[in-house]
Design a protein around this motif. Structure first.
Motif, mmCIF file in Angstrom:
data_model
loop_
_atom_site.group_PDB
_atom_site.id
_atom_site.type_symbol
_atom_site.label_atom_id
_atom_site.label_comp_id
_atom_site.label_asym_id
_atom_site.label_seq_id
_atom_site.Cartn_x
_atom_site.Cartn_y
_atom_site.Cartn_z
ATOM 1 N N LYS A 44 30.991 33.165 39.383
ATOM 2 C CA LYS A 44 29.939 34.149 39.626
ATOM 3 C C LYS A 44 30.500 35.565 39.714
ATOM 4 O O LYS A 44 29.872 36.521 39.260
ATOM 5 C CB LYS A 44 29.186 33.810 40.909
ATOM 6 C CG LYS A 44 27.975 34.701 41.185
ATOM 7 C CD LYS A 44 27.230 34.231 42.408
ATOM 8 C CE LYS A 44 25.961 35.061 42.639
ATOM 9 N NZ LYS A 44 26.265 36.484 42.881
ATOM 10 N N GLU B 191 32.626 40.873 26.685
ATOM 11 C CA GLU B 191 31.635 41.257 25.689
ATOM 12 C C GLU B 191 32.332 41.664 24.401
ATOM 13 O O GLU B 191 33.562 41.764 24.336
ATOM 14 C CB GLU B 191 30.774 42.407 26.220
ATOM 15 C CG GLU B 191 30.046 42.114 27.518
ATOM 16 C CD GLU B 191 28.859 41.175 27.338
ATOM 17 O OE1 GLU B 191 28.599 40.742 26.194
ATOM 18 O OE2 GLU B 191 28.201 40.870 28.356
ATOM 19 N N VAL C 215 31.600 29.583 34.373
ATOM 20 C CA VAL C 215 32.112 30.949 34.544
ATOM 21 C C VAL C 215 31.884 31.360 35.996
ATOM 22 O O VAL C 215 30.748 31.341 36.471
ATOM 23 C CB VAL C 215 31.420 31.941 33.594
ATOM 24 C CG1 VAL C 215 31.971 33.342 33.780
ATOM 25 C CG2 VAL C 215 31.578 31.490 32.149
ATOM 26 N N GLY D 151 30.673 41.562 35.116
ATOM 27 C CA GLY D 151 30.525 41.796 33.683
ATOM 28 C C GLY D 151 31.844 41.834 32.940
ATOM 29 O O GLY D 151 31.915 42.369 31.824
ATOM 30 N N VAL E 173 32.648 36.877 30.461
ATOM 31 C CA VAL E 173 31.279 36.351 30.412
ATOM 32 C C VAL E 173 31.178 35.004 29.695
ATOM 33 O O VAL E 173 30.104 34.408 29.653
ATOM 34 C CB VAL E 173 30.337 37.362 29.721
ATOM 35 C CG1 VAL E 173 30.313 38.670 30.501
ATOM 36 C CG2 VAL E 173 30.768 37.620 28.269
ATOM 37 N N HIS E 174 32.287 34.539 29.138
ATOM 38 C CA HIS E 174 32.259 33.286 28.373
ATOM 39 C C HIS E 174 33.543 32.521 28.620
ATOM 40 O O HIS E 174 34.629 33.108 28.699
ATOM 41 C CB HIS E 174 32.123 33.587 26.870
ATOM 42 C CG HIS E 174 32.124 32.361 25.998
ATOM 43 N ND1 HIS E 174 33.288 31.789 25.521
ATOM 44 C CD2 HIS E 174 31.108 31.607 25.522
ATOM 45 C CE1 HIS E 174 32.986 30.726 24.791
ATOM 46 N NE2 HIS E 174 31.673 30.590 24.778
ATOM 47 N N SER F 243 28.497 26.390 30.395
ATOM 48 C CA SER F 243 28.008 27.737 30.666
ATOM 49 C C SER F 243 27.963 28.049 32.159
ATOM 50 O O SER F 243 28.064 29.217 32.557
ATOM 51 C CB SER F 243 26.613 27.909 30.055
ATOM 52 O OG SER F 243 25.748 26.861 30.466
ATOM 53 N N TYR G 56 39.000 32.779 28.771
ATOM 54 C CA TYR G 56 37.820 33.607 28.997
ATOM 55 C C TYR G 56 37.785 34.766 28.004
ATOM 56 O O TYR G 56 38.823 35.270 27.578
ATOM 57 C CB TYR G 56 37.829 34.187 30.414
ATOM 58 C CG TYR G 56 37.615 33.175 31.507
ATOM 59 C CD1 TYR G 56 36.339 32.894 31.982
ATOM 60 C CD2 TYR G 56 38.693 32.500 32.077
ATOM 61 C CE1 TYR G 56 36.137 31.973 33.001
ATOM 62 C CE2 TYR G 56 38.499 31.567 33.088
ATOM 63 C CZ TYR G 56 37.219 31.314 33.549
ATOM 64 O OH TYR G 56 37.025 30.396 34.551
ATOM 65 N N VAL H 45 30.760 36.994 36.258
ATOM 66 C CA VAL H 45 29.446 37.323 35.698
ATOM 67 C C VAL H 45 28.903 38.591 36.339
ATOM 68 O O VAL H 45 28.411 39.497 35.655
ATOM 69 C CB VAL H 45 28.469 36.152 35.896
ATOM 70 C CG1 VAL H 45 27.077 36.525 35.379
ATOM 71 C CG2 VAL H 45 28.973 34.905 35.177
ATOM 72 N N ASP H 46 29.000 38.676 37.674
ATOM 73 C CA ASP H 46 28.470 39.842 38.386
ATOM 74 C C ASP H 46 29.196 41.117 37.982
ATOM 75 O O ASP H 46 28.585 42.189 37.868
ATOM 76 C CB ASP H 46 28.588 39.636 39.894
ATOM 77 C CG ASP H 46 27.652 38.564 40.421
ATOM 78 O OD1 ASP H 46 26.727 38.180 39.674
ATOM 79 O OD2 ASP H 46 27.852 38.106 41.561
#
Length: 261
Positions: free
Chosen positions: A43, A71, A41, A49, A52-53, A38, A68, A46-47
């Motif tokens: 940064k 959502e 990923v 969006g 996310v996985h 986890s 990757y 993630v930032d």
């Protein structure tokens, strides 16, 4: 002929670094295990969006491919090709009609030209793409779906896969049920009618065995990534134990092949 895999070792790795997958990657001429979790990923993803996985990666020689997903509303998924010296290139795949957004794993063929990828839930197919960074048909701007592996029996929640031969793919599932197979969380063998070369291919799915679920904690286990190292014959599978045992570490089981009589 289906094989059986005998457990020969069990190791532990930090959860946030290894709770998604693993691969054998050759760097500086030396093969080494790399893990994904986890915390893997980047940064910036993630930032933003966007992605996310991260799923179960695979490698061929000095090239590593990560998978990757975004959502649930995402209309694309992404594969990142990384060379051993550190250069990267991203390959975006717009979802085909009916394709789920999940990007659970990649499994690269022994010749390096093609890779299988997985969605989620109960499925009767795996997806086929040209391998980013290895196959000239792989377009970074529009990595196209080039075929489907049709499974003769449905599978559920495949979390990791690895080729052990040109026509043999091993899959680890996080299937908690026993309606599809007599045991839960299975190690399955997918035997292709021919090696991947683009286009659709039929396959036969066989149950090999249940994956180990061994912990001091009681509750729900989760099966994750798979790696097969052809140099050593080692098959590794990640299993996340129940909480609170999974707060610190995941289990990495190592197997060796025993040919059935």
């Amino acid at each position: 002929m289906a094989d059986r895999w005998r457990q020969v070792a069990r190791e532990h790795h930090p959860s946030h670094e290894a709770n998604e997958g693993l691969a054998t990657w050759v760097r500086s001429g030396q093969p080494a295990l790399i893990y994904r979790g986890s915390a893997s990923v980047p940064k910036e993803f993630v930032d933003a969006g966007t992605w996310v996985h991260i799923g179960d990666p695979d490698a061929h020689g000095d090239l590593l491919v990560d998978c990757y997903q975004g959502e649930a509303t995402a209309r694309a998924k992404m594969f990142r090709a990384t060379r051993s010296e550190g250069s990267t290139r991203d390959y975006v795949h717009p979802l085909a009609p009916g394709e789920l957004y999940n990007n659970s794993f990649v499994a690269i063929t022994p010749d390096g030209a093609w890779m299988a990828s997985g969605e989620w839930g109960t499925m009767s197919r795996l997806l086929v793409f040209p391998t980013p960074g290895l196959n000239p048909e792989a377009d970074p701007e529009n990595l196209a779906l080039r075929g489907v592996i049709h499974l003769d029996r449905p599978v559920r929640n495949v979390q990791g896969a690895s080729f052990v031969g040109a026509t043999t793919l091993l899959c680890a599932t996080d299937d908690p049920g026993r309606d599809l197979w007599p045991v839960s969380r299975q190690l399955l063998q997918v035997e292709l009618e021919r090696p991947l070369a683009g286009g659709d291919v039929e396959s036969r799915v066989t149950l090999l065995q249940a994956l180990p679920m061994d912990s001091l904690c009681s509750g729900t286990f989760e099966t994750e990534g798979v790696d097969y190292d052809a140099r050593t014959g080692d098959l590794r599978v990640i299993v996340v134990p129940p909480a609170p045992c999974n707060w610190a570490a995941v289990d990495v089981y190592r197997f060796r092949r025993e040919t059935a009589g």
